[in-house]
Design a protein around this motif. Structure first.
Motif, PDB file in Angstrom:
ATOM      1  N   THR A  77     -23.816  33.812  37.566  1.00  0.00           N
ATOM      2  CA  THR A  77     -23.624  33.108  36.295  1.00  0.00           C
ATOM      3  C   THR A  77     -22.925  33.961  35.239  1.00  0.00           C
ATOM      4  O   THR A  77     -22.513  33.444  34.205  1.00  0.00           O
ATOM      5  CB  THR A  77     -24.959  32.606  35.725  1.00  0.00           C
ATOM      6  N   ASP A  78     -22.760  35.244  35.494  1.00  0.00           N
ATOM      7  CA  ASP A  78     -22.042  36.120  34.553  1.00  0.00           C
ATOM      8  C   ASP A  78     -20.703  36.585  35.148  1.00  0.00           C
ATOM      9  O   ASP A  78     -20.183  37.628  34.793  1.00  0.00           O
ATOM     10  CB  ASP A  78     -22.900  37.315  34.160  1.00  0.00           C
ATOM     11  N   HIS A  79     -20.122  35.768  36.000  1.00  0.00           N
ATOM     12  CA  HIS A  79     -18.896  36.103  36.738  1.00  0.00           C
ATOM     13  C   HIS A  79     -17.702  36.314  35.806  1.00  0.00           C
ATOM     14  O   HIS A  79     -17.462  35.549  34.875  1.00  0.00           O
ATOM     15  CB  HIS A  79     -18.585  34.972  37.723  1.00  0.00           C
ATOM     16  N   HIS A  80     -16.936  37.366  36.065  1.00  0.00           N
ATOM     17  CA  HIS A  80     -15.671  37.649  35.372  1.00  0.00           C
ATOM     18  C   HIS A  80     -14.577  36.939  36.163  1.00  0.00           C
ATOM     19  O   HIS A  80     -14.269  37.333  37.292  1.00  0.00           O
ATOM     20  CB  HIS A  80     -15.434  39.159  35.325  1.00  0.00           C
ATOM     21  N   VAL A  81     -13.989  35.880  35.592  1.00  0.00           N
ATOM     22  CA  VAL A  81     -12.978  35.097  36.302  1.00  0.00           C
ATOM     23  C   VAL A  81     -11.645  35.841  36.316  1.00  0.00           C
ATOM     24  O   VAL A  81     -11.026  36.003  37.364  1.00  0.00           O
ATOM     25  CB  VAL A  81     -12.810  33.704  35.655  1.00  0.00           C
ATOM     26  N   CYS A  82     -11.208  36.290  35.151  1.00  0.00           N
ATOM     27  CA  CYS A  82      -9.975  37.067  35.006  1.00  0.00           C
ATOM     28  C   CYS A  82     -10.001  37.668  33.599  1.00  0.00           C
ATOM     29  O   CYS A  82     -10.918  37.401  32.825  1.00  0.00           O
ATOM     30  CB  CYS A  82      -8.729  36.209  35.222  1.00  0.00           C
ATOM     31  N   ASP A  83      -9.009  38.470  33.260  1.00  0.00           N
ATOM     32  CA  ASP A  83      -8.973  39.039  31.918  1.00  0.00           C
ATOM     33  C   ASP A  83      -9.080  37.928  30.882  1.00  0.00           C
ATOM     34  O   ASP A  83      -8.295  36.972  30.906  1.00  0.00           O
ATOM     35  CB  ASP A  83      -7.682  39.826  31.680  1.00  0.00           C
ATOM     36  N   GLY A  84     -10.077  38.032  30.015  1.00  0.00           N
ATOM     37  CA  GLY A  84     -10.253  37.080  28.939  1.00  0.00           C
ATOM     38  C   GLY A  84     -11.027  35.827  29.289  1.00  0.00           C
ATOM     39  O   GLY A  84     -11.244  34.979  28.423  1.00  0.00           O
ATOM     40  N   VAL A  85     -11.447  35.676  30.536  1.00  0.00           N
ATOM     41  CA  VAL A  85     -12.202  34.483  30.933  1.00  0.00           C
ATOM     42  C   VAL A  85     -13.423  34.910  31.744  1.00  0.00           C
ATOM     43  O   VAL A  85     -13.295  35.606  32.751  1.00  0.00           O
ATOM     44  CB  VAL A  85     -11.339  33.508  31.773  1.00  0.00           C
ATOM     45  N   ARG A  86     -14.597  34.484  31.275  1.00  0.00           N
ATOM     46  CA  ARG A  86     -15.827  34.817  32.002  1.00  0.00           C
ATOM     47  C   ARG A  86     -16.806  33.650  31.922  1.00  0.00           C
ATOM     48  O   ARG A  86     -16.711  32.810  31.026  1.00  0.00           O
ATOM     49  CB  ARG A  86     -16.460  36.086  31.454  1.00  0.00           C
ATOM     50  N   LEU A  87     -17.715  33.616  32.844  1.00  0.00           N
ATOM     51  CA  LEU A  87     -18.774  32.618  32.827  1.00  0.00           C
ATOM     52  C   LEU A  87     -19.968  33.192  32.082  1.00  0.00           C
ATOM     53  O   LEU A  87     -20.215  34.393  32.125  1.00  0.00           O
ATOM     54  CB  LEU A  87     -19.193  32.250  34.250  1.00  0.00           C
ATOM     55  N   GLU A  88     -20.706  32.313  31.422  1.00  0.00           N
ATOM     56  CA  GLU A  88     -21.952  32.690  30.749  1.00  0.00           C
ATOM     57  C   GLU A  88     -23.014  31.685  31.142  1.00  0.00           C
ATOM     58  O   GLU A  88     -22.755  30.476  31.158  1.00  0.00           O
ATOM     59  CB  GLU A  88     -21.786  32.670  29.231  1.00  0.00           C
ATOM     60  N   ALA A  89     -24.200  32.168  31.469  1.00  0.00           N
ATOM     61  CA  ALA A  89     -25.300  31.269  31.808  1.00  0.00           C
ATOM     62  C   ALA A  89     -25.518  30.284  30.671  1.00  0.00           C
ATOM     63  O   ALA A  89     -25.523  30.656  29.498  1.00  0.00           O
ATOM     64  CB  ALA A  89     -26.569  32.074  32.071  1.00  0.00           C
ATOM     65  N   ALA A  90     -25.667  29.012  31.024  1.00  0.00           N
ATOM     66  CA  ALA A  90     -25.886  27.956  30.039  1.00  0.00           C
ATOM     67  C   ALA A  90     -26.885  26.961  30.609  1.00  0.00           C
ATOM     68  O   ALA A  90     -26.526  25.861  31.013  1.00  0.00           O
ATOM     69  CB  ALA A  90     -24.568  27.271  29.698  1.00  0.00           C
ATOM     70  N   PRO A  91     -28.139  27.378  30.694  1.00  0.00           N
ATOM     71  CA  PRO A  91     -29.146  26.508  31.297  1.00  0.00           C
ATOM     72  C   PRO A  91     -29.128  25.119  30.676  1.00  0.00           C
ATOM     73  O   PRO A  91     -29.019  24.972  29.468  1.00  0.00           O
ATOM     74  CB  PRO A  91     -30.454  27.229  30.997  1.00  0.00           C
ATOM     75  N   GLY A  92     -29.205  24.128  31.531  1.00  0.00           N
ATOM     76  CA  GLY A  92     -29.159  22.748  31.064  1.00  0.00           C
ATOM     77  C   GLY A  92     -29.733  21.837  32.120  1.00  0.00           C
ATOM     78  O   GLY A  92     -30.912  21.903  32.432  1.00  0.00           O
ATOM     79  N   HIS A  93     -28.875  21.046  32.737  1.00  0.00           N
ATOM     80  CA  HIS A  93     -29.321  20.099  33.749  1.00  0.00           C
ATOM     81  C   HIS A  93     -29.855  20.772  35.004  1.00  0.00           C
ATOM     82  O   HIS A  93     -30.673  20.207  35.702  1.00  0.00           O
ATOM     83  CB  HIS A  93     -28.161  19.189  34.164  1.00  0.00           C
ATOM     84  N   ALA A  94     -29.338  21.956  35.311  1.00  0.00           N
ATOM     85  CA  ALA A  94     -29.681  22.578  36.581  1.00  0.00           C
ATOM     86  C   ALA A  94     -29.649  24.090  36.461  1.00  0.00           C
ATOM     87  O   ALA A  94     -28.920  24.635  35.635  1.00  0.00           O
ATOM     88  CB  ALA A  94     -28.683  22.142  37.657  1.00  0.00           C
TER      89      ALA A  94
END
Length: 151
Positions: A62-79
């Motif tokens: 959930t904290d994956h670095h996609v590329c320079d300037g783009v990353r995922l952040e955990a956002a608990p919600g539906h699942a």
């Protein structure tokens, strides 16, 4: 475009069309995939299995670095494992909320109100138009979603 991030893994969202996309890799969080695939969601598995078989799915944290300037952040919600996408470039930043926030009125919640006054562009995937704006704290302390002048 070389990858697509699926912010929420549901067959009703994907509509069974994923296997026809020819744009590169699909990014999914391991936590969310394990949750939905374990829920006996046959439509989701049928939709995703051809992509998995072709090696077109990357299962990530959930904290994956996609590329320079783009990353995922955990956002608990539906699942479990649901994410938002954080984008940064120079002095600008934006966040795509996914299902973290269903409507701008939800910005009163402390976990998202922290973006108020930061200048981060907030894009809500479920918001009515306009879908992108800034969070500002009023004199009364309330957080408001402001999209005026951003079109």
């Amino acid at each position: 475009m070389s990858s697509v991030n699926i912010l929420r893994s549901l067959a009703d969202v994907e509509g069974g069309r994923m296997a026809t996309w020819r744009i590169g890799t699909t990014i999914r969080t391991v936590l969310e995939w394990d949750h939905w695939a374990g829920e006996a969601d046959v439509d989701l598995r049928d939709t995703m299995q051809p992509l998995i078989d072709r090696g077109l799915v990357d299962f990530v944290a959930t904290d994956h670095h996609v590329c320079d300037g783009v990353r995922l952040e955990a956002a608990p919600g539906h699942a479990p494992g649901q994410v938002a996408v954080a984008v940064e470039s120079g002095t600008g930043s934006a966040v795509i909320t996914g299902d973290l926030v269903q409507h701008p009125v939800r910005f009163i919640e402390p976990d998202v109100a922290g973006l108020a006054g930061t200048g981060t562009l907030v894009t809500g995937t479920h918001f009515p138009a306009p879908t992108a704006g800034l969070l500002r704290r009023g004199g009364d302390g309330a957080v408001r979603f402001v999209a005026d002048g951003l079109r």
